[in-house]
Design a protein around this motif. Sequence first.
Motif, mmCIF file in Angstrom:
data_model
loop_
_atom_site.group_PDB
_atom_site.id
_atom_site.type_symbol
_atom_site.label_atom_id
_atom_site.label_comp_id
_atom_site.label_asym_id
_atom_site.label_seq_id
_atom_site.Cartn_x
_atom_site.Cartn_y
_atom_site.Cartn_z
ATOM 1 N N ASP A 64 14.998 -10.886 -0.147
ATOM 2 C CA ASP A 64 16.370 -10.410 0.006
ATOM 3 C C ASP A 64 16.196 -8.790 -0.332
ATOM 4 O OD1 ASP A 64 17.663 -13.160 0.083
ATOM 5 O OD2 ASP A 64 16.490 -13.488 -1.461
ATOM 6 N N VAL A 65 15.544 -8.615 -1.245
ATOM 7 C CA VAL A 65 15.661 -6.923 -1.476
ATOM 8 C C VAL A 65 14.279 -6.368 -1.641
ATOM 9 C CG1 VAL A 65 16.232 -5.257 -3.147
ATOM 10 C CG2 VAL A 65 17.587 -7.383 -2.903
ATOM 11 N N CYS A 66 13.939 -5.262 -1.234
ATOM 12 C CA CYS A 66 12.678 -4.575 -1.031
ATOM 13 C C CYS A 66 12.800 -3.359 -1.635
ATOM 14 C CB CYS A 66 12.094 -4.410 0.651
ATOM 15 S SG CYS A 66 11.744 -6.334 1.280
ATOM 16 N N TYR A 67 11.617 -2.781 -2.471
ATOM 17 C CA TYR A 67 11.688 -1.479 -3.090
ATOM 18 C C TYR A 67 10.391 -0.835 -2.768
ATOM 19 C CZ TYR A 67 14.854 -3.864 -6.156
ATOM 20 O OH TYR A 67 15.946 -4.494 -6.655
ATOM 21 N N GLU A 68 10.419 0.326 -2.548
ATOM 22 C CA GLU A 68 9.098 1.172 -2.401
ATOM 23 C C GLU A 68 8.465 1.260 -3.805
ATOM 24 O OE1 GLU A 68 7.695 2.253 0.316
ATOM 25 O OE2 GLU A 68 9.498 1.660 1.493
ATOM 26 N N ASP A 70 6.644 3.477 -5.159
ATOM 27 C CA ASP A 70 6.892 4.937 -5.816
ATOM 28 C C ASP A 70 8.192 4.959 -6.471
ATOM 29 O OD1 ASP A 70 7.894 5.240 -3.501
ATOM 30 O OD2 ASP A 70 6.737 7.134 -2.981
ATOM 31 N N SER A 71 9.134 3.958 -6.248
ATOM 32 C CA SER A 71 10.653 4.182 -6.586
ATOM 33 C C SER A 71 10.583 4.070 -8.089
ATOM 34 C CB SER A 71 11.553 3.457 -5.755
ATOM 35 O OG SER A 71 11.413 3.834 -4.377
ATOM 36 N N ILE A 72 10.159 4.576 -8.881
ATOM 37 C CA ILE A 72 10.187 4.094 -10.233
ATOM 38 C C ILE A 72 11.106 4.065 -11.195
ATOM 39 C CG2 ILE A 72 9.885 6.545 -11.241
ATOM 40 C CD1 ILE A 72 7.646 3.688 -12.182
ATOM 41 N N GLY A 73 12.215 4.498 -10.498
ATOM 42 C CA GLY A 73 13.841 4.519 -11.298
ATOM 43 C C GLY A 73 14.568 3.368 -10.666
ATOM 44 N N ALA A 74 13.984 2.413 -9.643
ATOM 45 C CA ALA A 74 14.926 1.406 -9.098
ATOM 46 C C ALA A 74 14.903 0.379 -10.135
ATOM 47 C CB ALA A 74 13.687 0.824 -7.775
ATOM 48 N N GLY A 75 15.833 -0.619 -9.895
ATOM 49 C CA GLY A 75 16.439 -1.532 -10.577
ATOM 50 C C GLY A 75 15.350 -2.401 -11.748
ATOM 51 N N PRO A 76 14.458 -2.999 -10.895
ATOM 52 C CA PRO A 76 13.307 -3.451 -11.801
ATOM 53 C C PRO A 76 12.648 -2.937 -12.845
ATOM 54 C CG PRO A 76 12.961 -4.158 -9.535
ATOM 55 C CD PRO A 76 14.133 -3.092 -9.600
ATOM 56 N N ALA A 77 12.794 -1.471 -12.932
ATOM 57 C CA ALA A 77 12.182 -0.745 -13.788
ATOM 58 C C ALA A 77 13.091 -0.621 -15.105
ATOM 59 C CB ALA A 77 11.793 0.952 -13.210
ATOM 60 N N SER A 78 14.060 -1.371 -15.134
ATOM 61 C CA SER A 78 14.928 -1.168 -16.316
ATOM 62 C C SER A 78 15.230 -2.462 -16.834
ATOM 63 C CB SER A 78 16.394 -0.603 -15.810
ATOM 64 O OG SER A 78 17.225 -0.725 -17.217
ATOM 65 N N GLY A 79 15.213 -2.713 -18.114
ATOM 66 C CA GLY A 79 15.423 -3.984 -18.768
ATOM 67 C C GLY A 79 16.812 -4.533 -18.752
ATOM 68 N N SER A 80 17.616 -3.707 -18.453
ATOM 69 C CA SER A 80 19.240 -4.053 -18.183
ATOM 70 C C SER A 80 19.284 -4.634 -16.845
ATOM 71 C CB SER A 80 19.972 -2.790 -18.203
ATOM 72 O OG SER A 80 19.668 -1.620 -17.213
ATOM 73 N N SER A 104 2.111 2.275 -16.580
ATOM 74 C CA SER A 104 3.126 2.099 -15.842
ATOM 75 C C SER A 104 3.484 3.126 -14.856
ATOM 76 C CB SER A 104 4.190 1.746 -16.310
ATOM 77 O OG SER A 104 4.096 0.441 -17.109
ATOM 78 N N ASP A 105 2.597 3.551 -14.034
ATOM 79 C CA ASP A 105 2.526 4.799 -12.975
ATOM 80 C C ASP A 105 3.160 4.275 -11.623
ATOM 81 O OD1 ASP A 105 0.422 3.396 -12.136
ATOM 82 O OD2 ASP A 105 -0.608 5.328 -11.471
ATOM 83 N N ASN A 106 3.551 3.271 -11.451
ATOM 84 C CA ASN A 106 4.382 2.806 -10.275
ATOM 85 C C ASN A 106 5.328 1.674 -10.614
ATOM 86 O OD1 ASN A 106 2.932 0.183 -10.087
ATOM 87 N ND2 ASN A 106 1.147 1.136 -9.289
ATOM 88 N N LEU A 107 6.204 1.196 -9.681
ATOM 89 C CA LEU A 107 7.202 0.162 -9.960
ATOM 90 C C LEU A 107 6.674 -1.223 -10.117
ATOM 91 C CD1 LEU A 107 10.296 -0.383 -10.139
ATOM 92 C CD2 LEU A 107 10.352 -0.619 -7.541
ATOM 93 N N LEU A 108 5.748 -1.464 -9.371
ATOM 94 C CA LEU A 108 5.075 -2.851 -9.779
ATOM 95 C C LEU A 108 4.534 -3.001 -11.151
ATOM 96 C CD1 LEU A 108 3.102 -5.191 -7.823
ATOM 97 C CD2 LEU A 108 2.239 -4.622 -9.731
ATOM 98 N N LEU A 109 3.778 -1.961 -11.829
ATOM 99 C CA LEU A 109 3.305 -2.051 -12.988
ATOM 100 C C LEU A 109 4.403 -1.872 -13.910
ATOM 101 C CD1 LEU A 109 0.015 0.144 -12.775
ATOM 102 C CD2 LEU A 109 0.466 -2.319 -13.101
ATOM 103 N N ARG A 110 5.689 -0.916 -13.819
ATOM 104 C CA ARG A 110 6.463 -0.899 -14.651
ATOM 105 C C ARG A 110 7.363 -2.152 -14.682
ATOM 106 N NH1 ARG A 110 8.938 0.506 -19.356
ATOM 107 N NH2 ARG A 110 11.269 0.834 -18.913
ATOM 108 N N ALA A 111 7.566 -2.762 -13.538
ATOM 109 C CA ALA A 111 8.408 -4.142 -13.625
ATOM 110 C C ALA A 111 7.740 -4.961 -14.421
ATOM 111 C CB ALA A 111 8.643 -4.544 -12.160
#
Length: 206
Positions: A64-68, A70-80, A104-111
Amino acid sequence: MAEMKRRLIVGMSGASGAPLAVELLRQLRKSKEVETHLIMTRGAMLTLRQETDMTAEQVKELADVCYENDSIGAGPASGSFQTEGMIIVPCSMKTAAGIVTGYSDNLLLRAADVTLKERRKLVLVARESPLSTVHLRNLYEISQMGGIVMPPMMTYYYRPKADACTCPVVTVAGVHYDTVGPAEIRMIVEALEKELDEVISVLRAV
């Protein structure tokens, strides 16, 4: 007022097992309750080309939704950013190591990091064999943190050919022979895809 769908993050790392992620996305697409948020690493895209006939864009269309990554500031990077949890399929040992160390140097690891800290379900479909002491230690630590380690084990209810498993076992022992052809490889993939039903069952138990 329409009820909001439950967000579920799906991460794809560069480990072998891209067909598992594709099948999981296809299954989740059938659900009217789940909204999938896909994160693919560069390694995942490379593996996808080797193991399937699909492009990265075709796989992204299943979500439904995709992220790059390297988009470390995307939604899944935040607990909110409220989600039901995250499945990493396949999960490479590099990814597992990153989760354990909090690197957590990329979005997957941060998520994944956010999923753990927020006490949400994190399911790792870990793909590696044989497992080294380092791999086992990292997977143990992830389990201690609350993650669910769920390797895509072969199930024998579907009666796959046993040499699909015994061939690499014998190779580890130092004996080399070729018994696994394209047909057998396809049987392995089909058996592994059926294992995704168990992953989905775990998430539905939330």
